[in-house]
Structures are given as structure tokens and as C-alpha cells.
Design a protein around this motif. Structure first.
Motif, PDB file in Angstrom:
ATOM      1  N   GLU A   2      60.454  85.618  48.311  1.00 35.54           N
ATOM      2  CA  GLU A   2      61.955  85.201  48.756  1.00 35.54           C
ATOM      3  C   GLU A   2      62.897  85.792  47.672  1.00 35.54           C
ATOM      4  O   GLU A   2      62.786  85.568  46.550  1.00 35.54           O
ATOM      5  CB  GLU A   2      62.227  83.873  49.160  1.00 35.54           C
ATOM      6  CG  GLU A   2      61.425  83.637  50.466  1.00 35.54           C
ATOM      7  CD  GLU A   2      61.687  82.199  50.889  1.00 35.54           C
ATOM      8  OE1 GLU A   2      62.753  81.655  50.478  1.00 35.54           O
ATOM      9  OE2 GLU A   2      60.653  81.421  51.660  1.00 35.54           O
ATOM     10  N   LEU A   3      64.089  86.232  48.248  1.00 30.33           N
ATOM     11  CA  LEU A   3      64.951  86.533  47.179  1.00 30.33           C
ATOM     12  C   LEU A   3      65.940  85.678  47.334  1.00 30.33           C
ATOM     13  O   LEU A   3      66.715  85.416  48.292  1.00 30.33           O
ATOM     14  CB  LEU A   3      65.572  87.820  47.502  1.00 30.33           C
ATOM     15  CG  LEU A   3      64.476  89.128  47.389  1.00 30.33           C
ATOM     16  CD1 LEU A   3      65.001  90.207  47.773  1.00 30.33           C
ATOM     17  CD2 LEU A   3      63.996  89.229  46.315  1.00 30.33           C
ATOM     18  N   GLY A   4      66.397  84.855  46.292  1.00 30.29           N
ATOM     19  CA  GLY A   4      67.435  83.898  46.181  1.00 30.29           C
ATOM     20  C   GLY A   4      66.772  82.426  46.425  1.00 30.29           C
ATOM     21  O   GLY A   4      65.854  82.414  46.838  1.00 30.29           O
ATOM     22  N   ARG A   5      67.419  81.618  45.576  1.00 20.20           N
ATOM     23  CA  ARG A   5      67.103  80.000  45.514  1.00 20.20           C
ATOM     24  C   ARG A   5      67.388  79.598  46.553  1.00 20.20           C
ATOM     25  O   ARG A   5      66.764  78.224  46.906  1.00 20.20           O
ATOM     26  CB  ARG A   5      67.279  79.692  44.255  1.00 20.20           C
ATOM     27  CG  ARG A   5      66.391  80.290  43.106  1.00 20.20           C
ATOM     28  CD  ARG A   5      67.080  79.817  41.538  1.00 20.20           C
ATOM     29  NE  ARG A   5      68.518  80.348  41.456  1.00 20.20           N
ATOM     30  CZ  ARG A   5      69.227  80.187  40.655  1.00 20.20           C
ATOM     31  NH1 ARG A   5      68.904  79.353  39.638  1.00 20.20           N
ATOM     32  NH2 ARG A   5      70.643  80.839  40.459  1.00 20.20           N
ATOM     33  N   THR A   6      68.498  79.509  47.180  1.00 18.67           N
ATOM     34  CA  THR A   6      69.175  78.512  48.276  1.00 18.67           C
ATOM     35  C   THR A   6      69.306  79.376  49.395  1.00 18.67           C
ATOM     36  O   THR A   6      69.294  80.560  49.490  1.00 18.67           O
ATOM     37  CB  THR A   6      70.681  78.190  47.903  1.00 18.67           C
ATOM     38  OG1 THR A   6      71.334  79.429  47.750  1.00 18.67           O
ATOM     39  CG2 THR A   6      70.485  77.442  46.461  1.00 18.67           C
ATOM     40  N   PRO A   7      69.369  78.629  50.659  1.00 23.61           N
ATOM     41  CA  PRO A   7      69.647  79.530  52.034  1.00 23.61           C
ATOM     42  C   PRO A   7      70.931  80.380  51.797  1.00 23.61           C
ATOM     43  O   PRO A   7      70.748  81.523  52.475  1.00 23.61           O
ATOM     44  CB  PRO A   7      69.816  78.367  52.872  1.00 23.61           C
ATOM     45  CG  PRO A   7      68.977  76.972  52.271  1.00 23.61           C
ATOM     46  CD  PRO A   7      69.078  77.401  50.746  1.00 23.61           C
ATOM     47  N   ALA A   8      71.925  79.854  51.241  1.00 24.43           N
ATOM     48  CA  ALA A   8      73.012  80.831  50.932  1.00 24.43           C
ATOM     49  C   ALA A   8      72.670  82.010  50.228  1.00 24.43           C
ATOM     50  O   ALA A   8      73.499  83.247  50.404  1.00 24.43           O
ATOM     51  CB  ALA A   8      74.195  79.758  50.751  1.00 24.43           C
ATOM     52  N   GLU A   9      72.052  81.903  49.279  1.00 20.35           N
ATOM     53  CA  GLU A   9      71.660  83.129  48.424  1.00 20.35           C
ATOM     54  C   GLU A   9      70.812  84.057  49.018  1.00 20.35           C
ATOM     55  O   GLU A   9      71.317  85.312  48.858  1.00 20.35           O
ATOM     56  CB  GLU A   9      71.258  82.644  47.042  1.00 20.35           C
ATOM     57  CG  GLU A   9      71.901  81.903  46.117  1.00 20.35           C
ATOM     58  CD  GLU A   9      71.174  81.375  44.708  1.00 20.35           C
ATOM     59  OE1 GLU A   9      69.971  81.495  44.805  1.00 20.35           O
ATOM     60  OE2 GLU A   9      71.848  81.216  43.835  1.00 20.35           O
ATOM     61  N   ARG A  10      69.979  83.503  50.125  1.00 20.49           N
ATOM     62  CA  ARG A  10      69.161  84.189  50.581  1.00 20.49           C
ATOM     63  C   ARG A  10      69.923  85.156  51.549  1.00 20.49           C
ATOM     64  O   ARG A  10      69.460  86.250  51.941  1.00 20.49           O
ATOM     65  CB  ARG A  10      67.815  83.762  51.170  1.00 20.49           C
ATOM     66  CG  ARG A  10      66.778  83.130  50.303  1.00 20.49           C
ATOM     67  CD  ARG A  10      65.659  82.868  50.943  1.00 20.49           C
ATOM     68  NE  ARG A  10      65.811  81.091  51.471  1.00 20.49           N
ATOM     69  CZ  ARG A  10      65.698  80.033  50.585  1.00 20.49           C
ATOM     70  NH1 ARG A  10      65.477  80.196  49.355  1.00 20.49           N
ATOM     71  NH2 ARG A  10      65.962  78.875  51.140  1.00 20.49           N
ATOM     72  N   GLN A  12      72.804  85.790  51.549  1.00 22.87           N
ATOM     73  CA  GLN A  12      73.757  87.037  50.842  1.00 22.87           C
ATOM     74  C   GLN A  12      72.962  88.136  50.580  1.00 22.87           C
ATOM     75  O   GLN A  12      73.184  89.324  50.703  1.00 22.87           O
ATOM     76  CB  GLN A  12      74.277  86.292  49.606  1.00 22.87           C
ATOM     77  CG  GLN A  12      75.244  87.204  48.894  1.00 22.87           C
ATOM     78  CD  GLN A  12      75.744  86.544  47.510  1.00 22.87           C
ATOM     79  OE1 GLN A  12      75.692  85.475  47.460  1.00 22.87           O
ATOM     80  NE2 GLN A  12      76.763  87.258  47.015  1.00 22.87           N
ATOM     81  N   VAL A  13      71.675  87.864  49.882  1.00 23.03           N
ATOM     82  CA  VAL A  13      70.625  88.898  49.793  1.00 23.03           C
ATOM     83  C   VAL A  13      70.291  89.818  50.829  1.00 23.03           C
ATOM     84  O   VAL A  13      70.257  90.978  51.001  1.00 23.03           O
ATOM     85  CB  VAL A  13      69.505  88.379  48.904  1.00 23.03           C
ATOM     86  CG1 VAL A  13      68.379  89.583  48.958  1.00 23.03           C
ATOM     87  CG2 VAL A  13      69.728  88.039  47.463  1.00 23.03           C
ATOM     88  N   LEU A  17      71.022  93.766  51.523  1.00 26.07           N
ATOM     89  CA  LEU A  17      69.825  94.839  52.014  1.00 26.07           C
ATOM     90  C   LEU A  17      70.365  95.292  53.430  1.00 26.07           C
ATOM     91  O   LEU A  17      69.982  96.508  53.320  1.00 26.07           O
ATOM     92  CB  LEU A  17      68.571  93.923  51.688  1.00 26.07           C
ATOM     93  CG  LEU A  17      68.108  93.434  50.505  1.00 26.07           C
ATOM     94  CD1 LEU A  17      66.762  92.684  50.757  1.00 26.07           C
ATOM     95  CD2 LEU A  17      68.074  94.512  49.387  1.00 26.07           C
ATOM     96  N   ALA A  18      70.565  94.672  54.188  1.00 29.46           N
ATOM     97  CA  ALA A  18      70.993  95.253  55.607  1.00 29.46           C
ATOM     98  C   ALA A  18      71.984  96.269  55.502  1.00 29.46           C
ATOM     99  O   ALA A  18      71.742  97.411  56.093  1.00 29.46           O
ATOM    100  CB  ALA A  18      71.472  93.986  56.457  1.00 29.46           C
ATOM    101  N   ALA A  19      73.223  95.790  54.413  1.00 35.71           N
ATOM    102  CA  ALA A  19      74.142  96.909  54.171  1.00 35.71           C
ATOM    103  C   ALA A  19      73.742  98.279  53.602  1.00 35.71           C
ATOM    104  O   ALA A  19      73.923  99.391  53.961  1.00 35.71           O
ATOM    105  CB  ALA A  19      75.346  96.508  53.489  1.00 35.71           C
TER     106      ALA A  19
END
Length: 135
Positions: A2-10, A12-13, A17-19
Motif C-alpha cells: 500500500e502506498l500512503g498511510r491514510t485513506p486520503a493519501e492512498r 491521492q497516490v 498513478l492513474a494520471a
């Protein structure tokens, strides 16, 4: 992983990545590559790998005989995955394209900033990508 520690960070990541994947697919289309199979993802990764590692423009890279041979090898290696499940193939395609895109983006940003450390890191990533698809 998982990338990001919080749901909001994930989230954003995932959006970033999709972009990045969408931009890479546009570049693949301009290069005449399909955007939906592992072989094309591998070939894109090889083109980017040579562009970054050898610090050449696209036209120079595409015109090289050794690169054309590497593209054939990459397609052959990708075909070795033909028995894999569709999900695995999609993941390999996305991984190849994203890693190549990170290498290219880091290289270009490093050049823009004059940051040789960033350029060298991008070149190492490009070399690893080439090793993955051209051995």
C-alpha cells in the motif's frame, strides 16, 4: 504494497498513478504501440529505458538497430506470460509502463533542475527496466 498511510493519501497516490498511466498510454499511442497488452508495455519500457539510460531523444532511440532488436526481445519475453491470468497480464503491463514513466519523469525533472543525483537514479531505474525485458 500500500502506498500512503491514510485513506486520503492512498487515494491521492492512486489518482497520481492513474494520471501517469493515462499520459503514458497517450505516449504509447503516439509511438504506434497498442495500449492494452503486456508486449506493448514492455516495448514502451524498453524505449524509455534506452532514452533515459543513453540520454538520447526519441528519434535517436527509435532509429537504432540495437533498440529494434531489444524491442523484439521484449515482445518475446512478454509472450512468455501468455499463460498468465488476465489480471496478472494487466498488472505486468501497468507495472512496466509506470516504472518506465517514473524513470522518464525523474530523468526529465532532474535535467530541468540540474540535479545529477536525480538523473543518475533515473538511469539506474531505466537500466533495471532494460534488464527486466531484454535479457
Amino acid at each position: 504494497a500500500e502506498l500512503g498511510r491514510t485513506p486520503a493519501e492512498r487515494l491521492q497516490v492512486e489518482r497520481a498513478l492513474a494520471a501517469m498511466l493515462a499520459t503514458s498510454k497517450q505516449m504509447m499511442e503516439r509511438a504506434g504501440l497498442a495500449v492494452d497488452d503486456v508486449a506493448s508495455g514492455a516495448q514502451y519500457a524498453v524505449l524509455v529505458g534506452y532514452r533515459v539510460r543513453d540520454e538520447q531523444e526519441w528519434e535517436e532511440v527509435v532509429g537504432r538497430a540495437d533498440v529494434r532488436q531489444a524491442l523484439v526481445r521484449a515482445a518475446e519475453r512478454a509472450r512468455e506470460l501468455s499463460d498468465a491470468e488476465d489480471v496478472e497480464k494487466q498488472e505486468e503491463f501497468e507495472r512496466s509502463v509506470l516504472v518506465a514513466s517514473v524513470a522518464l519523469g525523474s530523468y526529465e525533472e532532474g535535467r530541468r533542475r540540474g540535479d545529477e543525483r536525480m538523473v543518475e537514479q533515473a538511469k539506474r531505474l531505466a537500466e533495471a527496466t532494460l534488464a527486466r525485458w531484454t535479457r
